[in-house]
Write an enzyme that holds these catalytic residues in place. Sequence first.
Site, PDB file in Angstrom:
ATOM      1  N   LYS A  35      13.831  99.660  28.775  1.00 31.41           N
ATOM      2  CA  LYS A  35      14.336  99.701  30.494  1.00 31.41           C
ATOM      3  C   LYS A  35      14.022 101.219  30.818  1.00 31.41           C
ATOM      4  CE  LYS A  35      18.934  98.641  31.095  1.00 31.41           C
ATOM      5  NZ  LYS A  35      18.546  98.507  29.277  1.00 31.41           N
ATOM      6  N   THR A  36      13.639 102.041  30.439  1.00 29.66           N
ATOM      7  CA  THR A  36      13.662 103.441  31.272  1.00 29.66           C
ATOM      8  C   THR A  36      12.313 103.747  30.585  1.00 29.66           C
ATOM      9  OG1 THR A  36      16.065 104.073  29.902  1.00 29.66           O
ATOM     10  CG2 THR A  36      13.995 105.707  30.653  1.00 29.66           C
ATOM     11  N   THR A  79      22.392  97.277  32.825  1.00 27.92           N
ATOM     12  CA  THR A  79      22.950  96.516  31.508  1.00 27.92           C
ATOM     13  C   THR A  79      23.744  95.141  32.169  1.00 27.92           C
ATOM     14  OG1 THR A  79      24.636  97.817  31.106  1.00 27.92           O
ATOM     15  CG2 THR A  79      22.573  98.158  29.779  1.00 27.92           C
ATOM     16  N   ARG A 100      15.858 100.914  20.157  1.00 26.16           N
ATOM     17  CA  ARG A 100      16.126 101.948  19.776  1.00 26.16           C
ATOM     18  C   ARG A 100      17.113 102.338  17.941  1.00 26.16           C
ATOM     19  NH1 ARG A 100      19.556 102.866  24.692  1.00 26.16           N
ATOM     20  NH2 ARG A 100      17.731 104.376  24.725  1.00 26.16           N
TER      21      ARG A 100
HETATM   22  N1  LIG Z   1       8.679  97.097  23.734  1.00 25.07           N
HETATM   23  C1  LIG Z   1       8.939  98.642  23.547  1.00 25.07           C
HETATM   24  N2  LIG Z   1       6.978  99.471  22.881  1.00 25.07           N
HETATM   25  C2  LIG Z   1       7.406 100.381  21.612  1.00 25.07           C
HETATM   26  N3  LIG Z   1       8.693 100.800  22.009  1.00 25.07           N
HETATM   27  C3  LIG Z   1       9.492 100.824  23.009  1.00 25.07           C
HETATM   28  C4  LIG Z   1       9.578  99.600  23.350  1.00 25.07           C
HETATM   29  N4  LIG Z   1      10.603  99.126  23.975  1.00 25.07           N
HETATM   30  C5  LIG Z   1      11.880 100.269  23.827  1.00 25.07           C
HETATM   31  N5  LIG Z   1      11.443 101.370  22.970  1.00 25.07           N
HETATM   32  C6  LIG Z   1      11.276 101.910  23.111  1.00 25.07           C
HETATM   33  O1  LIG Z   1      12.905 102.069  22.287  1.00 25.07           O
HETATM   34  C7  LIG Z   1      13.476 102.982  22.462  1.00 25.07           C
HETATM   35  C8  LIG Z   1      14.724 102.779  23.040  1.00 25.07           C
HETATM   36  O2  LIG Z   1      13.690 102.681  24.844  1.00 25.07           O
HETATM   37  P1  LIG Z   1      14.476 102.905  26.296  1.00 25.07           P
HETATM   38  O3  LIG Z   1      15.051 103.923  25.952  1.00 25.07           O
HETATM   39  O4  LIG Z   1      13.134 102.546  26.577  1.00 25.07           O
HETATM   40  O5  LIG Z   1      15.526 101.687  26.078  1.00 25.07           O
HETATM   41  P2  LIG Z   1      16.302 101.480  27.304  1.00 25.07           P
HETATM   42  O6  LIG Z   1      16.681  99.962  27.581  1.00 25.07           O
HETATM   43  O7  LIG Z   1      16.053 101.602  29.116  1.00 25.07           O
HETATM   44  O8  LIG Z   1      18.300 101.750  27.000  1.00 25.07           O
HETATM   45  P3  LIG Z   1      19.240 102.296  27.817  1.00 25.07           P
HETATM   46  O9  LIG Z   1      20.020 101.142  28.686  1.00 25.07           O
HETATM   47  O10 LIG Z   1      20.348 103.105  27.149  1.00 25.07           O
HETATM   48  O11 LIG Z   1      19.022 102.959  29.161  1.00 25.07           O
HETATM   49  C9  LIG Z   1      12.277 104.391  23.289  1.00 25.07           C
HETATM   50  O12 LIG Z   1      12.304 105.229  21.768  1.00 25.07           O
HETATM   51  C10 LIG Z   1      11.619 103.144  23.601  1.00 25.07           C
HETATM   52  O13 LIG Z   1       9.926 104.616  23.214  1.00 25.07           O
END
Ligand SMILES: Nc1ncnc2c1ncn2[C@@H]1O[C@H](COP(=O)(O)OP(=O)(O)OP(=O)(O)O)[C@@H](O)[C@H]1O
Length: 355
Positions: free
Chosen positions: A68-69, A162, A221
């Site tokens: 998401k981030t 989430t 992650r």
């Molecule tokens: N589709 C994707 N392709 C490549 N890398 C990804 C992908 N999705 C996530 N990642 C990698 O996984 C890690 C976690 O992603 P991210 O921080 O965006 O998750 P999030 O959903 O925002 O988590 P949170 O809810 O804890 O903030 C990061 O290092 C990101 O680069």
Amino acid sequence: MTDHEGLVSAYASDAELDAEATVRPKRLAEFIAQHRVRDQLDLLLRGAMGRGTPPDHILLSGPPGLGKTTLANIVAAELGAGIRVTSGPAIERSGDLAAILTSLGEGDVLFIDEIHRIAKPAEELLYSAMEDFRVDVIVGKGPGATAIPLDVEPFTLVGATTRSGLLTGPMRDRFGFVAHLDFYTPAELDVLIQRSARILRVPVTEDGSAEIAGRSRGTPRIANRLLRRVRDFAEVRADGTVTLETARAALHVYDVDELGLDRLDKAVLTALVDSFRGGPVGLSTLAVAVGEQPDTVEEVCEPFLVRAGLLARTPRGRVATEAAWRHLGRTPPNGTFGAAMPSTPDLFSGGSQEV
Ligand SMILES: Nc1ncnc2c1ncn2[C@@H]1O[C@H](COP(=O)(O)OP(=O)(O)OP(=O)(O)O)[C@@H](O)[C@H]1O
């Protein structure tokens, strides 16, 4: 929300966010899988850029660690816009939010992580900002209080949650684009691990990458984190290449089994099966049996165990499924809950479950 430091936790510590930044995709084309969301976002962003207006506000929902981030940053990069990052819990007073909103530049992206945790007065202020690009800041108290209207530059809000079920109706209605991120399949995580390995300059064989992908609980992650740990092992105890053997040996050292269960997950299942004959047993009793807080068991272990078909939550308590007995190498008694379930759980057929 409970943070958990484990190797297969979907949450990240602050220190880990730096390690993640290296492999974070910067553009939509680099973002792996989630094809439907990617396609829809591509249309939304190109349409808006063609018209020269900011796109509709975007809500991204799904479990932690699925991207998401990353997508919020990609939205800003694709638009060539600036991004301000904050989170629901960080916005305690509506004044905090007014200060952020009025400092945005034209077309900027405002990313609010955990938007379901925003305080009520700030949420109401956000409504008018999202709809009319205007906020009323209240000065003074009681009968003498006055509302000073302030303009906000047109912006795009990207909210991440989430727990989309906890968002209020009016809040959800103000997002023109809502996307739900699903857990990734092992094949998708395999591609992701190979991409990360290329960036980190870690030699990895096909079966080495596939082994890590299969233990990553459908979560990028976790996949990236396991890759970093296996790299350490490969560099210290082998020739630096991540192979099937080094992946297996490293994940054995780190106590991550072939389904991606860690020590605590296995302790929960073992207690259920050995101490409570498979259940049902109440959450707090189970938590005491493994020496953990009930909310850690409930929020950290259970979502994955349920999704993996190893544990069921029933009105009478937690129950180990037949697959759980078999995974622990035990023979399930007759009539075990979930006897009809496959003995090899299919983690990826049921879409994602919010945690
Ligand atoms: N589709 C994707 N392709 C490549 N890398 C990804 C992908 N999705 C996530 N990642 C990698 O996984 C890690 C976690 O992603 P991210 O921080 O965006 O998750 P999030 O959903 O925002 O988590 P949170 O809810 O804890 O903030 C990061 O290092 C990101 O680069």
